[in-house]
Design an enzyme around this catalytic site. Structure first.
Site, PDB file in Angstrom:
ATOM      1  N   TYR A   7       1.576   2.174  15.803  1.00  0.00           N
ATOM      2  CA  TYR A   7       2.298   2.343  14.545  1.00  0.00           C
ATOM      3  C   TYR A   7       3.756   2.772  14.666  1.00  0.00           C
ATOM      4  CZ  TYR A   7       2.517   7.437  13.836  1.00  0.00           C
ATOM      5  OH  TYR A   7       2.844   8.769  13.915  1.00  0.00           O
ATOM      6  N   ASP A  16      -9.454   0.269   1.994  1.00  0.00           N
ATOM      7  CA  ASP A  16      -8.433  -0.207   2.922  1.00  0.00           C
ATOM      8  C   ASP A  16      -8.889   0.130   4.342  1.00  0.00           C
ATOM      9  OD1 ASP A  16      -5.986  -1.486   3.363  1.00  0.00           O
ATOM     10  OD2 ASP A  16      -4.982   0.437   3.673  1.00  0.00           O
ATOM     11  N   THR A  40      -4.747   6.436   0.355  1.00  0.00           N
ATOM     12  CA  THR A  40      -5.990   7.197   0.397  1.00  0.00           C
ATOM     13  C   THR A  40      -5.951   8.346  -0.596  1.00  0.00           C
ATOM     14  OG1 THR A  40      -6.131   6.654   2.725  1.00  0.00           O
ATOM     15  CG2 THR A  40      -7.540   8.439   1.948  1.00  0.00           C
ATOM     16  N   HIS A  79      -3.727  13.885   1.352  1.00  0.00           N
ATOM     17  CA  HIS A  79      -3.950  12.962   2.466  1.00  0.00           C
ATOM     18  C   HIS A  79      -2.775  12.997   3.443  1.00  0.00           C
ATOM     19  CE1 HIS A  79      -4.987   9.357   4.725  1.00  0.00           C
ATOM     20  NE2 HIS A  79      -3.847   8.797   4.381  1.00  0.00           N
ATOM     21  N   LYS A 117      -4.804  -2.255  10.218  1.00  0.00           N
ATOM     22  CA  LYS A 117      -5.103  -2.358   8.796  1.00  0.00           C
ATOM     23  C   LYS A 117      -5.399  -3.787   8.360  1.00  0.00           C
ATOM     24  CE  LYS A 117      -3.791   1.930   7.505  1.00  0.00           C
ATOM     25  NZ  LYS A 117      -4.509   2.810   6.586  1.00  0.00           N
ATOM     26  N   SER A 145      -9.289  -5.771   3.892  1.00  0.00           N
ATOM     27  CA  SER A 145      -9.190  -4.826   2.784  1.00  0.00           C
ATOM     28  C   SER A 145     -10.138  -5.353   1.711  1.00  0.00           C
ATOM     29  CB  SER A 145      -7.759  -4.769   2.224  1.00  0.00           C
ATOM     30  OG  SER A 145      -6.819  -4.580   3.255  1.00  0.00           O
ATOM     31  N   ASP A 157       0.849  -1.182   0.000  1.00  0.00           N
ATOM     32  CA  ASP A 157       0.000   0.000   0.000  1.00  0.00           C
ATOM     33  C   ASP A 157       0.890   1.238   0.000  1.00  0.00           C
ATOM     34  OD1 ASP A 157      -2.423   1.270  -0.102  1.00  0.00           O
ATOM     35  OD2 ASP A 157      -2.710   1.309   2.064  1.00  0.00           O
ATOM     36  N   GLU A 183     -10.723   3.790   3.798  1.00  0.00           N
ATOM     37  CA  GLU A 183      -9.770   4.582   3.016  1.00  0.00           C
ATOM     38  C   GLU A 183     -10.113   4.363   1.557  1.00  0.00           C
ATOM     39  OE1 GLU A 183      -5.686   3.786   4.228  1.00  0.00           O
ATOM     40  OE2 GLU A 183      -5.839   5.390   5.711  1.00  0.00           O
TER      41      GLU A 183
END
Lengths: 427, 427
Positions: free
Chosen positions: A253, A242, A358, A142, A262, A266, A135, A208
């Site tokens: 993160y 997503d 995104t 964004h 995430k 998806s 991704d 997303e």
């Protein structure tokens, strides 16, 4: 080889609504299941699904070098491995078979009965086996919005962003086609102002809005794909939701990137629209300043003018369109993404999927996530049924649509539509 | 069902060196290619590779519920899908077939000739098709060392680290077995003190000493795997060299994590050592303070006492051992990693691989990467040939070994050994 399938004057002997995403100029590829439990590779014209395995068995692809079972499979990977010349021959042939001037299939009821299905009678499957899913994060708007909210409003873009099509690896095992419901994830989050995390269902589930492209086998390990050759290795595109859990993401993160926030799901649209079909909608991408490194520099137009929208439909309610964006806003093109992905020699296989990141446009109603549309929940969206949304509620269905349109033709993706369900209780 | 294959008193009629990693108590699984170009699933005893496909065709697995071609394949995925009960039955049976008291195969030269190969006559392949590869970051010593060097020495561990087995997704397409050379990657880096990045070959190529485990199908999307059941879904382990380009990593990794710095290559040892074979080496993991959330809490011993070492062999030179570590130092166990990975409902498939993260011990000679061993290049390592190493040079071969040992038996992994080559010129 000319892309004769794109001829805008061509008409089909099949009955197609004038606003269909799938005129005879589209001819996408997908995989579907019939009521007889047969899985096959197919295409779609209007509201008809076409069994390409049956067409091949009936000799309609004579003269094209295809293995006998290339369409009688549950994925498109082998067909994608055949390469761009073969994709184009097959797509041109399909256009010929369904051209209103061609009587061969049109006037053969026996053949039509085994080849043509109504969309309502079949079930779409995941079109490819996705070995690796990457991704990207290629919308400047964004990245800026997220940087303003989560980091420093004065220095929203990180120093590497204008030099690198930033990307990361996603999870292939939870990519599902449109229609498959998604469960709200459980996980750890750090409530605002607290120092100790809590465990529970995510409170900030978001969509997303993305597109994704599907690759063919492109290189051996150690070799790069030059940016000016990259499009040769892109089979086509899908819409991608997503799904993201913002509260889980925020806590987990650093320093290695998003993970459980995430990889719970998806969702993709099931028809892969070929790059050939999208060719008339090629357009310029935003000017890149500073100029990227030579391995990312390209001549000509490599963005695509694809209108995108997102709607939210509450349980038993009416849909509210919450976002309208366009793929052309992306700062980095798909060919730049693929060239960057392989500059270190990373191997690309048939069926790999790469998400755009995104897709947020310049205006507030073009932002591609609830995080941005509601500015972190500060400005809730008014729904048609009178309710408000900061993020996605259980029971909501999120639907993304995409299409290209010029004076002569409309080429669309259909939709990716999936309902958010409550979590399955933790064992 | 007892693990009779583990009986330490058992001897084989095959000739096995006393210090072999592969006594009859090991019985790992792998995939190999014969000189006749036949690919098969196999096991290894001493310096002999055993063709399990041939054994099955000769009826040696009679009474075990196996599909006819489960071993006549180029991956172990189908066998792994059969589940733990079947793995144990097959492993126990292999131990019986090669037990010195069992004459059936021992005294049948015709059978022996088609079943048994010398290791030097076969070529090891990647043992599984890896759908998804996840890499964790579970060594407290490693995370602390990296945090000290790259972030804040006073707050080296990030706030989430003691609560979450931090992990991220890696790239499956560039996982290769021991013996395949790896090319130094090209990429963008930001030289120290500069504000503009440069493009070129990475100057800081590093190894990461890791182990990895291979899973079986464990759940459907949306369901979690409880920590106390997690070991049921782990087939076995390999050694993993997670090649890293530190300079590329430093420039690219914010905010979405490492990408091109890691996905140019990951090398694994070709024999999967089963969790059953490792059972005698179960040990306590480090005390976890603060206590993790209930979904990560487990009773009993879930770490494994596996000695690990890394050697660097210069082109035409002698090997220098640069690191000696042990898997037992890991803060988070494999079952905690798998429970965390699925707490959000992420689906786990047969053949998925999960890396431990760099395994650094408490002492300076037990750090699992050159980054830590040389403290970012400040303290070069003296090699036996008189040269120095800050990171890995072109022409160097990096070899990782791992074994468990008690008074009765030694169970080893063999090695993962790969040579670093210069970059392939950029096209």
């Amino acid at each position: 080889m000319p892309i004769t399938a794109n001829d805008p004057s061509r008409k089909s002997w099949l009955d197609i609504a004038t606003d269909s995403d799938f005129p005879i100029q589209n001819i996408p590829f997908g995989v579907f299941l019939t009521k007889e439990n047969i899985v096959t590779v197919g295409t779609r014209i209007g509201d008809f699904a076409i069994d390409l395995g049956a067409l091949q068995q009936l000799n309609y692809f004579e003269g094209i070098d295809l293995t006998d079972d290339v369409f009688m499979q549950d994925t498109l990977n082998d067909f994608i491995s055949d390469g761009k010349k073969t994709w184009r021959l097959v797509r041109n042939r399909i256009a010929d078979i369904f051209d209103e001037t061609n009587p061969i299939l049109r006037d053969n009821k026996k053949h039509r009965d085994v080849v043509i299905f109504r969309m309502k009678d079949i079930e779409m499957q995941l079109p490819v086996f996705i070995g690796d899913y990457t991704d990207f994060y290629s919308s400047k708007e964004h990245a800026t919005n997220v940087g303003k909210m989560f980091r420093d409003p004065e220095n929203a873009l990180l120093p590497n962003w204008l030099h690198i099509p930033v990307g990361y690896h996603g999870r292939s095992s939870t990519i599902v086609p449109s229609g498959i419901p998604v469960h709200r994830p459980m996980g750890q989050t750090l409530p605002n102002g607290e120092t100790q995390p809590v465990f529970g269902a995510s409170k900030l589930v978001d969509f997303e809005l993305e597109t994704a492209f599907i690759t063919t086998d492109a290189n051996i390990m150690g070799e790069n794909i030059p940016v000016n050759e990259a499009e040769e290795y892109i089979f086509g595109m899908v819409l991608l939701n997503d799904w993201s859990a913002r509260d889980i993401q925020k806590w987990e993160y650093v320093p290695l990137g998003p993970f459980l926030a995430k990889n719970f799901a998806s969702s993709i649209s099931p028809w892969i629209v070929t790059m050939d079909a999208l060719e008339p909608f090629r357009t310029a991408s935003p000017k890149q300043e500073p100029a990227p490194f030579p391995y990312l520099q390209q001549e000509g137009d490599h963005a695509f003018d694809i209108n995108l929208e997102v709607g939210i439909t509450p349980e038993k309610g009416e849909e509210t369109i919450v976002c309208q964006s366009n793929l052309k806003y992306l700062y980095w093109t798909m060919s730049q993404q693929l060239a960057h992905h392989t500059i270190n020699g990373c191997r690309i296989n048939s069926g790999d999927m790469m998400g755009s990141g995104t897709i947020s446009g310049p205006t507030e109603d073009s932002f591609g996530s609830m995080l941005e549309l509601t500015w972190g929940g500060k400005n809730p969206i008014q729904m048609k049924d009178g309710s408000e949304r900061k993020f996605i509620n259980d029971g909501d269905t999120v639907t993304m649509r995409g299409f290209c349109k010029n004076d002569a033709v409309r080429i669309g993706f259909g939709e990716v539509s999936s309902k958010l369900l409550p979590p399955i209780p933790t064992k």
